[in-house]
Write an enzyme that holds these catalytic residues in place. Structure first.
Site, PDB file in Angstrom:
ATOM      1  N   ARG A 179       0.839  -1.210   0.000  1.00 17.05           N
ATOM      2  CA  ARG A 179       0.000   0.000   0.000  1.00 17.05           C
ATOM      3  C   ARG A 179       0.863   1.245   0.000  1.00 17.05           C
ATOM      4  O   ARG A 179       0.575   2.215  -0.711  1.00 17.05           O
ATOM      5  CB  ARG A 179      -0.926   0.019   1.224  1.00 17.05           C
ATOM      6  CG  ARG A 179      -2.084  -0.955   1.139  1.00 17.05           C
ATOM      7  CD  ARG A 179      -3.039  -0.757   2.302  1.00 17.05           C
ATOM      8  NE  ARG A 179      -3.778   0.491   2.188  1.00 17.05           N
ATOM      9  CZ  ARG A 179      -4.472   1.040   3.182  1.00 17.05           C
ATOM     10  NH1 ARG A 179      -4.488   0.470   4.384  1.00 17.05           N
ATOM     11  NH2 ARG A 179      -5.133   2.166   3.000  1.00 17.05           N
ATOM     12  N   CYS A 238      -1.049   6.656   8.814  1.00 18.12           N
ATOM     13  CA  CYS A 238      -1.397   5.354   8.221  1.00 18.12           C
ATOM     14  C   CYS A 238      -2.452   5.635   7.173  1.00 18.12           C
ATOM     15  O   CYS A 238      -2.360   6.619   6.453  1.00 18.12           O
ATOM     16  CB  CYS A 238      -1.866   4.381   9.292  1.00 18.12           C
ATOM     17  SG  CYS A 238      -3.289   4.968  10.242  1.00 18.12           S
TER      18      CYS A 238
END
Length: 283
Positions: A179, A238
């Protein structure tokens, strides 16, 4: 109070009737999963915390997928739980503390609470111990709590961009490598990372048994990653400001204090198409 609490230590606190235990389990792909899991079985006396409503305010556009609730809202949540600043609170989830348990721990630290910890190993460790569980749902006696966030522990959009440009911070992204590199993106509409960020997947904080690595090991790993910066120059992010708290927690366990959170995180960053995006490995 210790940041990480063992199953044995939690058992003692429960026997002494001296702790508020909060079940923070959540499957991000299933809105009702946390409450359903808690209703089926939980640590005796534990109440349920819902990530989307108790620990977030989903009605704040541009602030990411899990914006922080207003202080008055969080105050009401804590009052409903029967929390007091002098009462130890132990949070657990079923993701090694990486979901709402570390988020709740950090939010309580944000309002100045010190008697707050996370169950090391979480629900899995409790079940593996063979200790009893229950399904009854207790209603705590309500308290009257008013809390305020320490804004010095938060970093906003403008400050983040300015400090990155100045090279004065180390931005750590807790998402998994694929990611971070922009190879996959299962949750947000744009893949990649904030230019200048470094990658520290939160899973790197845990050992093969789902418990936190020893403090010395965590300290060595984080120190090598953030050099030449010191811990107080670290900013965490995040996807939505949840698993980033796991890195904050791990640094605290390691004795590396003073890092901050960019709460909107990646989902907030990409809300403005004018903000730069990087893909691939970090430089």
């Amino acid at each position: 109070m210790k940041t990480l609490i063992s199953v044995e230590e939690l058992t003692v606190l429960i026997e002494q009737d001296d702790a508020l235990v909060v079940d923070c389990r959540k499957d991000l792909s299933s809105p009702d999963s946390g409450r359903q899991a808690w209703s089926a079985a939980h640590v005796p006396g534990a109440i349920h915390a819902e990530l989307d409503s108790d620990l977030s305010d989903l009605g704040k556009p541009g602030q990411g997928r899990h914006p922080l609730p207003d202080e008055a809202v969080f105050s009401d949540v804590l009052s409903r739980w029967g929390w007091r600043p002098d009462r130890p609170l132990i949070a657990y989830d079923d993701a090694g503390g990486a979901l709402a348990a570390s988020r709740l721990w950090w939010m309580l630290r944000l309002v100045g609470a010190q008697a707050v910890g996370v169950l090391d190993g979480g629900w899995s460790a409790w079940k593996a111990s063979g200790l009893p569980t229950e399904s009854s749902q207790q209603v705590p006696a309500r308290t009257r709590i008013s809390v305020a966030y320490d804004r010095q522990q938060l970093v906003g959009y403008e400050a983040l961009q300015a400090e990155l440009a100045a090279g004065s911070i180390c931005l750590l992204d807790a998402r998994g490598g694929p990611r971070f590199r922009g190879e996959v993106e299962p949750l947000d509409r744009v893949a990649g990372h904030v230019p200048g960020a470094r990658n520290r997947p939160f899973t790197d904080n845990l050992d093969a048994n789902g418990r936190f690595k020893p403090p010395a090991q965590l300290a060595a790993e984080f120190t090598a990653l953030i050099e030449p910066h010191v811990s107080s120059a670290v900013v965490h992010m995040c996807g939505s400001g949840v698993t980033a708290c796991h890195n904050l927690l791990a640094m605290e366990v390691a004795g590396l204090h003073g890092s901050r959170l960019f709460a909107p995180s990646w989902s907030g960053w990409i809300s403005d198409p004018g903000r730069a995006i990087a893909v691939g490995a970090e430089p």
